[in-house]
Design a protein around this motif. Structure first.
Motif, mmCIF file in Angstrom:
data_model
loop_
_atom_site.group_PDB
_atom_site.id
_atom_site.type_symbol
_atom_site.label_atom_id
_atom_site.label_comp_id
_atom_site.label_asym_id
_atom_site.label_seq_id
_atom_site.Cartn_x
_atom_site.Cartn_y
_atom_site.Cartn_z
ATOM 1 N N GLY A 15 -9.054 -3.276 2.945
ATOM 2 C CA GLY A 15 -8.060 -4.004 3.766
ATOM 3 C C GLY A 15 -6.644 -4.102 3.423
ATOM 4 O O GLY A 15 -5.927 -4.420 4.155
ATOM 5 N N SER A 17 -3.118 -3.062 1.076
ATOM 6 C CA SER A 17 -2.397 -2.138 1.087
ATOM 7 C C SER A 17 -1.639 -1.609 -0.395
ATOM 8 O O SER A 17 -1.518 -2.137 -1.258
ATOM 9 C CB SER A 17 -1.104 -2.144 2.044
ATOM 10 N N VAL A 63 -7.103 9.481 7.581
ATOM 11 C CA VAL A 63 -6.045 8.275 7.428
ATOM 12 C C VAL A 63 -5.157 8.372 8.518
ATOM 13 O O VAL A 63 -4.235 7.643 8.557
ATOM 14 C CB VAL A 63 -5.416 8.760 6.199
ATOM 15 N N ARG A 66 -3.578 4.743 9.504
ATOM 16 C CA ARG A 66 -3.518 3.830 8.310
ATOM 17 C C ARG A 66 -2.368 4.317 7.271
ATOM 18 O O ARG A 66 -1.981 3.570 6.853
ATOM 19 C CB ARG A 66 -4.709 4.055 7.729
ATOM 20 N N MET A 82 0.017 3.254 2.371
ATOM 21 C CA MET A 82 -1.376 3.074 2.680
ATOM 22 C C MET A 82 -1.872 1.924 3.016
ATOM 23 O O MET A 82 -1.827 0.965 2.197
ATOM 24 C CB MET A 82 -2.410 3.708 1.551
ATOM 25 N N ASN A 83 -2.263 1.594 4.264
ATOM 26 C CA ASN A 83 -2.633 0.496 4.877
ATOM 27 C C ASN A 83 -4.048 0.477 5.294
ATOM 28 O O ASN A 83 -4.934 1.517 5.349
ATOM 29 C CB ASN A 83 -1.865 0.068 5.932
ATOM 30 N N SER A 84 -4.745 -0.833 5.288
ATOM 31 C CA SER A 84 -6.021 -0.735 5.665
ATOM 32 C C SER A 84 -6.965 -0.004 4.894
ATOM 33 O O SER A 84 -7.929 0.745 5.152
ATOM 34 C CB SER A 84 -6.272 -0.542 7.376
ATOM 35 N N LYS A 86 -9.813 1.695 2.425
ATOM 36 C CA LYS A 86 -11.199 1.414 2.447
ATOM 37 C C LYS A 86 -11.638 1.938 1.171
ATOM 38 O O LYS A 86 -10.884 2.829 0.383
ATOM 39 C CB LYS A 86 -11.847 2.509 3.662
ATOM 40 N N ASP A 89 -11.334 5.625 0.384
ATOM 41 C CA ASP A 89 -10.092 6.175 0.089
ATOM 42 C C ASP A 89 -9.907 6.249 -1.463
ATOM 43 O O ASP A 89 -8.786 6.752 -2.024
ATOM 44 C CB ASP A 89 -9.100 5.100 0.343
#
Length: 121
Positions: A15, A17, A63, A66, A82-84, A86, A89
């Motif tokens: 979650g 960044s 991606v 996100r 890079m957000n959210s 996982k 990733d």
């Protein structure tokens, strides 16, 4: 000799960044496409996102929504926001560019050394 140097990787929780940056240096005449690839343990290297000198962007389906790629043509840099994030990733992220050196008429593909991104709680 053209080099790509990445920075910004690290360990984050799901979650959160991260922002990856890549700078090209050397005797550069022009750079066509710049992009980011990643390689997870035991898997093949895959395209994450790429951007042309004219700003055309391609993101991998996994991606989209996100991650956001951007570049500064004047500075020969490319970034990946890079957000959210996982767990899936998690990988080593590599910067890539198609570069024409100042003494060359051809474009060659150049890779950075990679920066690790780990997403874990």
């Amino acid at each position: 000799q053209v080099q790509l140097v990445e920075s910004g990787g690290g360990l984050v929780q799901p979650g959160e960044s991260l922002r990856l940056s890549c700078a090209a240096s050397g005797r550069i005449a022009s750079i066509a496409v710049m992009g980011w690839f990643r390689q997870a343990p035991g898997k093949q290297r895959e395209l994450v996102a790429q951007i042309s000198s004219g700003g055309e962007i391609l993101h991998a389906e996994s991606v989209k929504g996100r991650f956001t790629i951007s570049r500064d043509n004047a500075k020969n840099t490319v970034n990946l926001q890079m957000n959210s994030l996982k767990a899936e990733d998690t990988a080593v992220y590599y910067c890539n560019a198609d570069v024409r050196g100042s003494s060359s008429s051809n474009y060659v593909q150049v890779w950075g050394q990679g920066t690790p991104v780990t997403v874990a709680s």
